[in-house]
Design an enzyme around this catalytic site. Structure first.
Site, PDB file in Angstrom:
ATOM      1  N   GLY A 110      10.628  30.390  28.698  1.00 30.82           N
ATOM      2  CA  GLY A 110      10.440  30.860  30.063  1.00 30.82           C
ATOM      3  C   GLY A 110       9.632  29.914  30.930  1.00 30.82           C
ATOM      4  O   GLY A 110       9.635  30.053  32.154  1.00 30.82           O
ATOM      5  N   CYS A 151      38.075  48.603  36.021  1.00 29.95           N
ATOM      6  CA  CYS A 151      38.849  47.436  36.453  1.00 29.95           C
ATOM      7  C   CYS A 151      40.274  47.864  36.771  1.00 29.95           C
ATOM      8  O   CYS A 151      40.906  48.576  35.988  1.00 29.95           O
ATOM      9  CB  CYS A 151      38.846  46.371  35.344  1.00 29.95           C
ATOM     10  SG  CYS A 151      39.932  44.976  35.706  1.00 29.95           S
ATOM     11  N   CYS A 163      42.662  45.817  33.986  1.00 27.70           N
ATOM     12  CA  CYS A 163      42.599  46.063  32.542  1.00 27.70           C
ATOM     13  C   CYS A 163      41.993  47.419  32.213  1.00 27.70           C
ATOM     14  O   CYS A 163      41.959  47.827  31.055  1.00 27.70           O
ATOM     15  CB  CYS A 163      41.833  44.949  31.831  1.00 27.70           C
ATOM     16  SG  CYS A 163      40.043  45.086  31.966  1.00 27.70           S
ATOM     17  N   CYS A 166      37.645  42.745  36.894  1.00 32.55           N
ATOM     18  CA  CYS A 166      36.604  42.151  36.064  1.00 32.55           C
ATOM     19  C   CYS A 166      36.227  40.788  36.638  1.00 32.55           C
ATOM     20  O   CYS A 166      37.104  40.002  36.999  1.00 32.55           O
ATOM     21  CB  CYS A 166      37.102  41.917  34.642  1.00 32.55           C
ATOM     22  SG  CYS A 166      37.420  43.406  33.719  1.00 32.55           S
ATOM     23  N   CYS A 198      39.081  40.013  30.891  1.00 29.34           N
ATOM     24  CA  CYS A 198      40.128  40.824  31.502  1.00 29.34           C
ATOM     25  C   CYS A 198      41.502  40.441  30.927  1.00 29.34           C
ATOM     26  O   CYS A 198      42.295  41.298  30.555  1.00 29.34           O
ATOM     27  CB  CYS A 198      40.113  40.618  33.015  1.00 29.34           C
ATOM     28  SG  CYS A 198      41.018  41.866  33.945  1.00 29.34           S
TER      29      CYS A 198
END
Lengths: 194, 285
Positions: B29, B237, B240, B262, B268
């Site tokens: 980080g 979606c 899909c 998606c 997808c």
């Protein structure tokens, strides 16, 4: 310098540096990202006295911008000449070193190495510790890079526990033996193996 | 093979980047400064991610590049071609087959494995930058763990909007120490950051590299009474039918018709090939 020693100085580097150092870096990165996990690292044939794994790390990470400190035992004419030819890295005092090479006993005391500053903890030394092997684990590791706990053989525990207390300052360690490397960053909590 | 050094960058540059990556992994980080090079693409097009990828790739790797989840947008296509040409690596659009994935602002829907590396393109690596413009000050704030200002910002969100309105680049705390910008991924992706793969972040213009090792604790900042929520559009979606993926909204005409698809095109596609369909897929229409 005899013909034999001089050819040893020029030999032993990576045969195809861009590709070999990419593979060596992947091993070093996997080691640092997964403390305690042993990785294979190959490609370099350094002079007698330092392991091929340590030689790979030096070739991959050192250049004229990084000061290297060779601890007694690793500080031979042959190693100095090999390092100078292949990396151009200056040999510096322990207190200024970016990279340090030696056996555990020869590296003492650890307090002399740079641990970084609160604003720049990255300005700290990376120690390459030559070890006999990665045999029986005596330490239990916890922290970033470790799923639950990991085990590892360490030369002692107290020094690494003291180092972890300094976080985010501290030293980062690579352990090398033959063609194998493992690592222990400052972020790892070390405890005695239960 | 091309006349470039492997993966475009010279060896000394790669060593400098590699040293920064190792320190980044050792202090998860924390933003490691690095001497970012000029790349043959403009800032904002992933110069940081490209440099990190170049220092990380080996000839054995298979590279996938996504831009907001899609494999077929300009940024993704051009970076993929760049490495095909300069590194000669295999490329793929399938998440499972990739060993290195460079991403702009998304984490793939498929769970990543220990054998994969995720490289993020980061525009502004400093999470405190819009609260405190001076680098000398933000450095001190990180050194002292002085993150109160960030909580004030989130609190102001709540007082103004009734909820934390930050929807992307949602700040996280890594291993209980450093507050980090996860790059502008939607906050839907934040919980995925505790993953098995290595995550590397490169900011080219801002000259910073940071990292998150596998299984590192990554906590999205929040309050006890306003807990973090990984939100997405409340739809499935339309191609899909997935109800668990992050969605893009597409305007279809002037009459206000719209569809949700998606954002992860590979996810997808693989679902549609497996026989799933949504409201607007051809079989349904």
């Amino acid at each position: 310098m005899s013909l034999q020693t001089s050819s040893a100085v020029y030999a032993g580097g990576f045969s195809n540096p861009p590709v070999a150092s990419a593979h060596a870096f992947r091993a070093a990165m996997n080691a640092m990202a997964r403390p305690g996990e042993v990785q294979e690292i190959t490609g370099a044939t350094p002079p007698e006295g330092i392991s091929p794994a340590a030689g790979c790390l030096l070739l991959t990470l050192c250049d004229p911008e990084t000061g290297v400190f060779l601890a007694p035992g690793a500080d031979t004419e042959a190693v100095r000449a090999w390092l100078a030819f292949h990396t151009g890295a200056p040999i510096v005092a322990a207190e200024q070193a970016d990279f340090v090479l030696g056996s555990w006993e020869a590296l003492m005391p650890l307090a002399r190495f740079r641990t970084g500053t609160p604003e720049y903890p990255d300005r700290s030394a990376t120690l390459i510790v030559e070890v006999p092997g990665f045999g029986t684990p005596n330490a239990q590791l916890r922290g970033p890079g470790i799923k639950g706990t990991a085990e590892m053989q360490l030369p002692e525990l107290a020094a690494f526990q003291d180092n972890a207390v300094l976080y985010p300052l501290g030293l980062d360690f690579f352990f090398t033996s033959g063609s194998q490397v493992a690592a222990l960053p400052r972020s790892t909590q070390v405890a005695a193996e239960a | 093979m091309s006349d470039y050094n492997f993966a475009y960058l010279d060896e000394q540059t790669k060593r400098m980047i590699r040293r920064a990556i190792l320190k980044g992994l050792a202090v998860p980080g924390y933003q490691v400064p690095f001497a970012s090079r000029e790349m043959p693409m403009p800032y904002g097009w992933g110069t940081g991610g490209v440099q990190v990828s170049a220092a990380t790739l080996t000839p054995d790797d298979t590279l996938k590049v996504i831009d907001q989840g899609a494999d077929d947008t300009t940024n993704a296509v051009s970076i993929r071609k760049f490495f095909e040409k300069t590194a000669g690596v295999e490329t793929t659009e399938e998440t499972e087959k990739a060993s290195v994935i460079q991403t702009r602002h998304r984490i793939p829907e498929a769970e990543l494995t220990e054998d994969q590396i995720l490289v993020y393109q980061v525009p502004i690596p400093e999470p405190l930058r819009f609260l405190e413009p001076r680098e000398t000050e933000t450095r001190k704030m990180h050194a002292l763990q002085e993150y109160g200002l960030m909580h004030v910002k989130l609190y102001e969100d709540i007082s103004q909007h009734g909820a934390i309105a930050t929807a992307y680049a949602y700040p996280v705390k890594v291993e209980g120490r450093y507050v980090m910008d996860p790059s502008p991924i939607p906050k839907f992706d934040n919980p995925k950051m505790e993953m098995a793969a290595i995550q590397l972040f490169g900011a080219g213009r801002e000259q910073r590299i940071y990292a998150v090792p596998p299984y590192t604790q990554v906590v999205s900042l929040d309050f006890e009474d306003y807990p973090f929520e990984a939100s997405k559009a409340e739809h499935a979606c339309d191609l899909c039918g997935s109800e668990h993926s992050y969605l893009d909204e597409v305007i279809l005409d002037d009459a206000g018709n719209r569809m949700f698809v998606c954002s992860d095109t590979d996810y997808c596609r693989s679902r549609r090939e497996a026989g799933h369909s949504g409201r607007l897929s051809e079989e349904a229409a």
